[in-house]
Design a protein around this motif. Structure first.
Motif, PDB file in Angstrom:
ATOM      1  N   ASP A  89       0.827  -1.206   0.000  1.00 29.48           N
ATOM      2  CA  ASP A  89       0.000   0.000   0.000  1.00 29.48           C
ATOM      3  C   ASP A  89       0.862   1.258   0.000  1.00 29.48           C
ATOM      4  O   ASP A  89       0.550   2.238  -0.682  1.00 29.48           O
ATOM      5  CB  ASP A  89      -0.956   0.006   1.196  1.00 29.48           C
ATOM      6  CG  ASP A  89      -2.111  -0.977   1.023  1.00 29.48           C
ATOM      7  OD1 ASP A  89      -2.340  -1.411  -0.123  1.00 29.48           O
ATOM      8  OD2 ASP A  89      -2.772  -1.301   2.030  1.00 29.48           O
ATOM      9  N   GLN A  90       1.959   1.237   0.764  1.00 30.88           N
ATOM     10  CA  GLN A  90       2.872   2.388   0.763  1.00 30.88           C
ATOM     11  C   GLN A  90       3.493   2.592  -0.624  1.00 30.88           C
ATOM     12  O   GLN A  90       3.612   3.725  -1.090  1.00 30.88           O
ATOM     13  CB  GLN A  90       3.979   2.200   1.805  1.00 30.88           C
ATOM     14  CG  GLN A  90       3.512   2.390   3.230  1.00 30.88           C
ATOM     15  CD  GLN A  90       4.625   2.105   4.234  1.00 30.88           C
ATOM     16  OE1 GLN A  90       5.686   1.594   3.882  1.00 30.88           O
ATOM     17  NE2 GLN A  90       4.356   2.426   5.499  1.00 30.88           N
ATOM     18  N   GLU A  91       3.872   1.495  -1.254  1.00 30.65           N
ATOM     19  CA  GLU A  91       4.437   1.607  -2.605  1.00 30.65           C
ATOM     20  C   GLU A  91       3.406   2.138  -3.586  1.00 30.65           C
ATOM     21  O   GLU A  91       3.734   2.939  -4.470  1.00 30.65           O
ATOM     22  CB  GLU A  91       4.967   0.253  -3.084  1.00 30.65           C
ATOM     23  CG  GLU A  91       6.236  -0.183  -2.389  1.00 30.65           C
ATOM     24  CD  GLU A  91       6.747  -1.515  -2.916  1.00 30.65           C
ATOM     25  OE1 GLU A  91       6.717  -1.703  -4.150  1.00 30.65           O
ATOM     26  OE2 GLU A  91       7.165  -2.345  -2.102  1.00 30.65           O
ATOM     27  N   ILE A  92       2.158   1.723  -3.425  1.00 26.42           N
ATOM     28  CA  ILE A  92       1.099   2.221  -4.306  1.00 26.42           C
ATOM     29  C   ILE A  92       0.920   3.719  -4.104  1.00 26.42           C
ATOM     30  O   ILE A  92       0.780   4.476  -5.068  1.00 26.42           O
ATOM     31  CB  ILE A  92      -0.225   1.455  -4.071  1.00 26.42           C
ATOM     32  CG1 ILE A  92      -0.108   0.031  -4.623  1.00 26.42           C
ATOM     33  CG2 ILE A  92      -1.409   2.183  -4.713  1.00 26.42           C
ATOM     34  CD1 ILE A  92      -1.281  -0.870  -4.299  1.00 26.42           C
ATOM     35  N   GLU A  93       0.948   4.159  -2.855  1.00 21.16           N
ATOM     36  CA  GLU A  93       0.794   5.588  -2.565  1.00 21.16           C
ATOM     37  C   GLU A  93       1.934   6.410  -3.164  1.00 21.16           C
ATOM     38  O   GLU A  93       1.720   7.517  -3.645  1.00 21.16           O
ATOM     39  CB  GLU A  93       0.736   5.819  -1.052  1.00 21.16           C
ATOM     40  CG  GLU A  93      -0.574   5.401  -0.424  1.00 21.16           C
ATOM     41  CD  GLU A  93      -0.579   5.611   1.083  1.00 21.16           C
ATOM     42  OE1 GLU A  93       0.158   6.503   1.567  1.00 21.16           O
ATOM     43  OE2 GLU A  93      -1.305   4.889   1.760  1.00 21.16           O
ATOM     44  N   THR A  94       3.131   5.880  -3.128  1.00 20.12           N
ATOM     45  CA  THR A  94       4.290   6.632  -3.642  1.00 20.12           C
ATOM     46  C   THR A  94       4.507   6.425  -5.145  1.00 20.12           C
ATOM     47  O   THR A  94       5.402   7.029  -5.721  1.00 20.12           O
ATOM     48  CB  THR A  94       5.582   6.242  -2.896  1.00 20.12           C
ATOM     49  OG1 THR A  94       5.810   4.846  -3.069  1.00 20.12           O
ATOM     50  CG2 THR A  94       5.492   6.591  -1.432  1.00 20.12           C
ATOM     51  N   SER A  95       3.689   5.611  -5.766  1.00 20.99           N
ATOM     52  CA  SER A  95       3.885   5.316  -7.195  1.00 20.99           C
ATOM     53  C   SER A  95       3.051   6.209  -8.095  1.00 20.99           C
ATOM     54  O   SER A  95       2.819   5.874  -9.250  1.00 20.99           O
ATOM     55  CB  SER A  95       3.553   3.851  -7.479  1.00 20.99           C
ATOM     56  OG  SER A  95       2.150   3.661  -7.397  1.00 20.99           O
ATOM     57  N   ALA A  96       2.634   7.368  -7.603  1.00 19.62           N
ATOM     58  CA  ALA A  96       1.792   8.251  -8.406  1.00 19.62           C
ATOM     59  C   ALA A  96       2.470   8.640  -9.730  1.00 19.62           C
ATOM     60  O   ALA A  96       1.815   8.777 -10.751  1.00 19.62           O
ATOM     61  CB  ALA A  96       1.435   9.501  -7.619  1.00 19.62           C
ATOM     62  N   LEU A  97       3.789   8.780  -9.712  1.00 17.20           N
ATOM     63  CA  LEU A  97       4.514   9.169 -10.924  1.00 17.20           C
ATOM     64  C   LEU A  97       5.060   7.972 -11.700  1.00 17.20           C
ATOM     65  O   LEU A  97       5.670   8.141 -12.748  1.00 17.20           O
ATOM     66  CB  LEU A  97       5.666  10.113 -10.568  1.00 17.20           C
ATOM     67  CG  LEU A  97       5.252  11.426  -9.889  1.00 17.20           C
ATOM     68  CD1 LEU A  97       6.479  12.237  -9.523  1.00 17.20           C
ATOM     69  CD2 LEU A  97       4.335  12.233 -10.787  1.00 17.20           C
ATOM     70  N   ALA A  98       4.839   6.785 -11.176  1.00 15.73           N
ATOM     71  CA  ALA A  98       5.359   5.580 -11.852  1.00 15.73           C
ATOM     72  C   ALA A  98       4.538   5.282 -13.100  1.00 15.73           C
ATOM     73  O   ALA A  98       3.421   5.754 -13.271  1.00 15.73           O
ATOM     74  CB  ALA A  98       5.315   4.397 -10.891  1.00 15.73           C
TER      75      ALA A  98
END
Length: 192
Positions: free
Chosen positions: A154-163
């Motif tokens: 979930d943290q990775e999903i939150e920080t992946s906005a620019l991915a």
């Protein structure tokens, strides 16, 4: 067999060859030899001077022909350039359209994954509310580990906005696998 023009020209020039005897007795070959001699006389009678204005006519004809060829080449080049631009435009439009279709498909896949993730979360919450105390220690430990894994995802999903979209889809697929593992562990605990 009659003499060739080359053989007759040799005879006319006074050179004896293998057909000389034949020519003396053949009316056809003698007639052809006489025509060659007559043609030679006519050619000698021609003036070697170019008539006045003839050179200018030749130059004008050459320049006109040359200009027409250059114009034709220019027109062909323009058509070729126009065709190349048209083909390039079609390729760009097709590529953009294909890329847009791929992005739309990936977006739809991501939406489906999010819906599936939410459905699994609701299922797990329902199972927990029905019988929260039926889980043994080892299952509780596995579930707790999976919940930590889920939090990391979930943290990775939150920080992946620019991915890129592929990365986002992979993260959502990982999240669904973690939720399915949690659900399976709850299911095993309730079936015992």
């Amino acid at each position: 067999m009659h003499a060739t023009v080359e053989q007759l020209l040799e005879i006319k020039d006074g050179i004896d060859n293998v057909v000389s005897q034949h020519v003396k007795t053949c009316a056809h070959c003698q007639n052809t030899l006489q025509q060659l001699q007559q043609l030679q006389g006519e050619l000698h009678g021609l003036s070697s001077e170019v008539p006045s204005g003839q050179w200018q006519k030749i130059q004008a004809t050459y320049l006109t022909t040359s200009q027409q060829k250059n114009t034709t080449r220019l027109v062909r080049a323009i058509y070729a350039l126009a065709a190349a631009v048209l083909i390039s435009a079609v390729v760009v439009i097709f590529t953009f359209s294909s890329r847009q279709d791929q992005e739309n498909q990936m977006y739809e896949k991501m939406v489906q994954l999010i819906v599936e993730s939410n459905t699994l979360e609701q299922l797990i919450t329902t199972q927990l509310n029905q019988a929260p105390d039926l889980i043994d220690r080892s299952t509780a430990f596995r579930i707790e580990r999976l919940k930590w894994r889920l939090k990391l995802i979930d943290q990775e999903i939150e920080t992946s906005a620019l991915a890129d979209t592929d990365t986002k889809i992979a993260l959502w697929e990982d999240r669904i696998r973690a939720l399915e593992a949690i659900n399976n562990n709850y299911g095993m605990a309730y079936n015992h």
